[in-house]
Every structure is written in C-alpha cells, then in structure tokens.
Design a protein around this motif. Structure first.
Motif, PDB file in Angstrom:
ATOM      1  N   SER A   1      56.015  22.493  56.945  1.00  0.00           N
ATOM      2  CA  SER A   1      55.221  21.990  58.078  1.00  0.00           C
ATOM      3  C   SER A   1      53.746  21.864  57.700  1.00  0.00           C
TER       4      SER A   1
ATOM      5  N   ARG B   1      51.459  18.417  57.677  1.00  0.00           N
ATOM      6  CA  ARG B   1      50.186  18.274  58.379  1.00  0.00           C
ATOM      7  C   ARG B   1      49.055  17.908  57.413  1.00  0.00           C
TER       8      ARG B   1
ATOM      9  N   ALA C   1      55.321  15.577  63.781  1.00  0.00           N
ATOM     10  CA  ALA C   1      56.225  16.530  64.427  1.00  0.00           C
ATOM     11  C   ALA C   1      56.494  17.658  63.447  1.00  0.00           C
TER      12      ALA C   1
ATOM     13  N   ASP D   1      55.549  21.369  64.070  1.00  0.00           N
ATOM     14  CA  ASP D   1      55.026  22.567  64.713  1.00  0.00           C
ATOM     15  C   ASP D   1      55.663  23.812  64.118  1.00  0.00           C
ATOM     16  N   GLY D   2      54.945  24.870  64.138  1.00  0.00           N
ATOM     17  CA  GLY D   2      55.475  26.121  63.625  1.00  0.00           C
ATOM     18  C   GLY D   2      55.555  26.117  62.106  1.00  0.00           C
TER      19      GLY D   2
END
Length: 482
Positions: free
Chosen positions: A340, A344, A362, A364-365
């Motif tokens: 993730s 990002r 998309a 997250d976490g």
C-alpha cells in the motif's frame, strides 16, 4: 539427407533366430534326457525280469544233485522244452541250457548230445566257476546274439549254464528310441515354428520403435510409438518411456527453436534501438567536427541532444541488463514490504510529474507481502511510466491493492485508448511498442520478469476504447498477514 537404420536381420544373428535356437536347444536337451532316462529305466526293468527267471531256474537245479541223478530222475523235464532246442536249425533260441565240466567243455545233458548252440554258449563262458559264484547274470554273445547267462554247480563238479536271449529287449528299446526321436523331431519343428510366430508378434512393437526412431531422425518430431493390441508389460513400459522421452525431446527442440528465434529478434530489436541514438550522436559530432555549429545556441542545442540520446541509450542498456539478470533468476532480497505504501508513493510521483492527471488510489491500511522491495518499486514505476507515456495527460488513472483468498492483487488501470486483441497478445514481448509509440518497449517485459521471479503472474485486460488494466498477483505463499 535420409538416414537409414539397419533393419532386423532374419538370419542366424537376428534376435528371432537366437530365441528360436535357444528354445529348440532347450527342448532338444529335455527330449534327449527324457529319452535316456526312459530307456535306461526300461532296460533295467526288463533285465531284472530276465535275471529273476534265470536265478529261479538256477535255484531249482542247484544244490546236491548230480548229473547221474538228473539223467535218472529226468530232473530237467521242467526246463527241457524251454532251454534245450530239439533241432539245430534253431540258430538263435530264446533260452539255452548246457552242461560243462570243470574245464568248461560241454557234456551230454539228459542223454542229449550238445548242440552247436550249446557249444557256443560254453565257448562264450570263459570261467563257469566265476559265473556260478556271481550273484547276478552276465551279458554274453552267442552266435552274434545278446544273452544274459548264469551258472550253477552240481554236487559232482559239473556246471549247468543258463542263458536267455535279450535281443527282443534291445530290439524293443531300439524301436522306442526311434519313436522318441521321431516324436521329438516333430515337437522340435513345431516348437521352432511356434517360437518364430510368437517372437515375430512380440517383436512387432520393437519394429514400430525402430520405424518411429527413423522417422524422428529424419525430422518428424511428432511421431510416437503406437500401442500394440496385446502388449507385454516390459514392452509397454519401454513404449511409454520412449514416448515420454520423445515428448521431452520435441519440447526441448521447440523450446530451443523458440529461444533461438527470440534471441535473434531480441538482438535485432536491441541493435535497432541502439542504432537510432548512436546515429543521432554521430551526426551531431560530425557537424561539430566540420565546424558547422558556429552559433553558440546551435552548439548548446546539439549538446543537449547528445546528452538526451546518451541518457536514452543508458536507460536502454540498464533495462537490457535488468532483463538479463531476470533471465538468470537472480537472488532477490525478500523481506516484509507494505505494498500500500509503494502504491501511494507511485501515485505521488505521478502527481508531481503530471499535476493535471486525475488519479484515484485505493490503498488504505497496510498490505504486507514477503517480497523484494526494489523489484516491486520497479514494477510500479514501469506500470505508471507506461501510463504516463502512452496516454494523454487528462486520462484518469486508478491504482489499487487488495488481499483476497490469500493472495495480493496490485492493479494499475487507465481509461486511455486501449489495445486491440493482436497488440494485447504481444504486450509483454520485448521491444514491442503498440503503434510504434514512444519508449523502449521493455517496460512490461521487465514487469513480467520481476513478477515471475516472485512466483506470481501478471495479466492484462484491454479493448479498443476501454483503457488498459494491468493486474499483478502475488501467490499466497509469499503473502504475510499483518
């Protein structure tokens, strides 16, 4: 060039002939042994019967009798008809009885003068005393005929000789031998024929193997050994093993041909890609060498172009080295990586380079996998760079990562023009550029190589006008739950 293999000879050196000769020889030895044992047994049994009769007669006449008592009492009446021929014309009687003195000379017996046959019997017995002392009768020859003879000593010193013919016995044994040889010969011929037929049928799969090998040697790698109707276990195992080997040979040959073709195409594409910047650099250097770049602005522009082409060649060489290392299955540095965070970071890099492009993330976490971080960064960098290079700046991009069914899926999708089916099939080929666009054509090839080095797979979903979506799937064995 046609290769000819030596065919199975049907002469004495062929496997058929050797197997047939071996079977025939074994049967012949068996027949000879059985015949010898049966003849010896028959001879022993019949001779025992003759000897038993001779010993019985010797016991009935032996003891304390004398010649005078035999003559007076007619003690020989019980054997006269059997042992004493009444006419000399009977040259070879079945049984002979004669009396001899201590010196072995024939004497009159029961008032009958010795006949020629009786004299011959007396002459055939060298030592009546030893014959009488022997427990079993002996073999003698009388007028060229075989006899079994024994003797008994009377009280007055006279010896009575008894002999029974064994010609009938030997004649019967000879007939039995001829019959056994005739039947044995017939059995040998029958066995030879049956062996030849059986071996020919059993060796048909081997002939098929020879034919298949010949066809493969001539270039037909698709040939296989067919199955026979009634295969033996060993031949069927050999057929399966040979077909498996032929399949491996065909696969290896096709792989080698594919690799050779791929290598030729790779060298040609690499040469073509390197030739363009080299030609540009050579051209600018020639202009500078001939003094045609007198204007400082022109020299600056030429120098910038040389640097740009040099950078292009450097990137191309780096990508080629990366692919070469991936082909050699390099040792990756695996550790827990947050995918993730990498997604990002890649999205932020794209926003900096193209601020006007719509980007949706998309991720997250934390989604951890056990992987090589630099390799995954290169994968994301190539996918994002591919979008940046081949789609307009206003086209939206979606980056996402998710965990599902024990695997991690990394997705990079755009809403650009997409690819046709033919181009989508070649999108991972090295130096392939759809429509001859920009770039080296190695980006997706590197992505595929890195993902496969991680034991995963990469897929593409696209259609004309529907954009392009690249999905990277890392297998469950590399995924580590947070």
């Amino acid at each position: 060039m046609r290769i000819r293999w030596p065919h199975c000879e049907r002469g004495m050196h062929s496997l058929r002939a050797k197997l047939t000769l071996a079977n025939v020889a074994l049967l012949a030895l068996g027949i000879v042994a059985a015949t010898a044992v049966s003849l010896m047994g028959m001879r022993y049994y019949l001779l025992n019967q003759v000897d038993a009769e001779l010993n019985k007669t010797r016991q009935s006449l032996g003891g304390s009798l004398t010649m005078d008592q035999i003559d007076a009492l007619g003690a020989l009446a019980i054997v006269r008809d059997r042992f004493m021929p009444q006419h000399d014309e009977q040259a070879r009687p079945d049984s002979i009885l004669t009396a001899v003195d201590a010196r072995g000379k024939p004497v009159a017996l029961a008032r009958f003068a010795p006949t020629d046959t009786q004299r011959a019997l007396a002459s055939a017995v060298d030592d009546p005393r030893a014959l009488a002392a022997a427990a079993d009768p002996h073999d003698i020859m009388v007028h060229g005929a075989r006899y079994r003879a024994t003797a008994t000593r009377l009280a007055d010193g006279t010896y009575i000789l008894f002999a029974s013919s064994t010609d009938a016995l030997h004649h019967g044994m000879l007939k039995a031998l001829k019959l056994d040889l005739a039947i044995g010969s017939l059995l040998l011929v029958l066995l030879a024929w049956l062996t030849m037929m059986s071996v020919s049928r059993r060796m048909r799969p081997l002939e098929d193997m020879v034919e298949t090998s010949t066809a493969i040697a001539e270039g037909d790698l698709t040939r296989r050994v067919p199955s026979s109707h009634h295969p033996t276990q060993e031949v069927e195992q050999l057929r399966l093993a040979l077909n498996s080997m032929l399949h491996q040979v065909e696969s290896a040959h096709r792989t080698r041909e594919h690799s050779a073709a791929q290598l030729r195409r790779f060298v040609a594409d690499a040469s073509h890609e390197l030739r363009t910047p080299l030609s540009a650099i050579r051209g600018y250097l020639q202009l500078y060498d001939k003094g045609m770049l007198s204007d400082p602005d022109e020299r600056k522009r030429a120098w910038e172009r040389v640097l740009a082409e040099t950078d292009r060649m450097g990137r191309l060489v780096d990508e080629l080295l990366t692919l070469a290392r991936l082909d050699q299955q390099p040792e990756l540095r695996f550790r827990n990586v947050d995918v993730s965070r990498l997604v990002r970071d890649a999205a932020e890099d794209l926003r900096v380079q193209q601020p006007e492009r719509p980007i949706k993330v998309a991720a997250d976490g934390a989604v951890l996998v056990h992987a090589d971080e630099s390799g995954l960064r290169q994968v994301l960098g190539n996918l994002v760079g591919n979008v940046r290079t081949h789609t307009p700046e206003e086209v939206a991009v979606r980056l996402g990562v998710e965990r599902e069914d024990g695997v991690v899926r990394l997705c990079v999708a755009d809403e650009g023009p997409g690819l046709c089916e033919q181009d989508a099939a070649r999108v991972f080929d090295r130096f392939f550029r759809a429509g001859g666009g920009a770039g080296s054509g190695l980006g997706l090839a590197i992505v595929q190589g890195v993902v496969e080095a991680h034991g995963g797979e990469v897929t593409v979903e696209t259609a004309p006008g529907e954009g392009l979506q690249v999905t990277v799937t890392l297998p469950s064995r590399t995924a580590v739950r947070p």
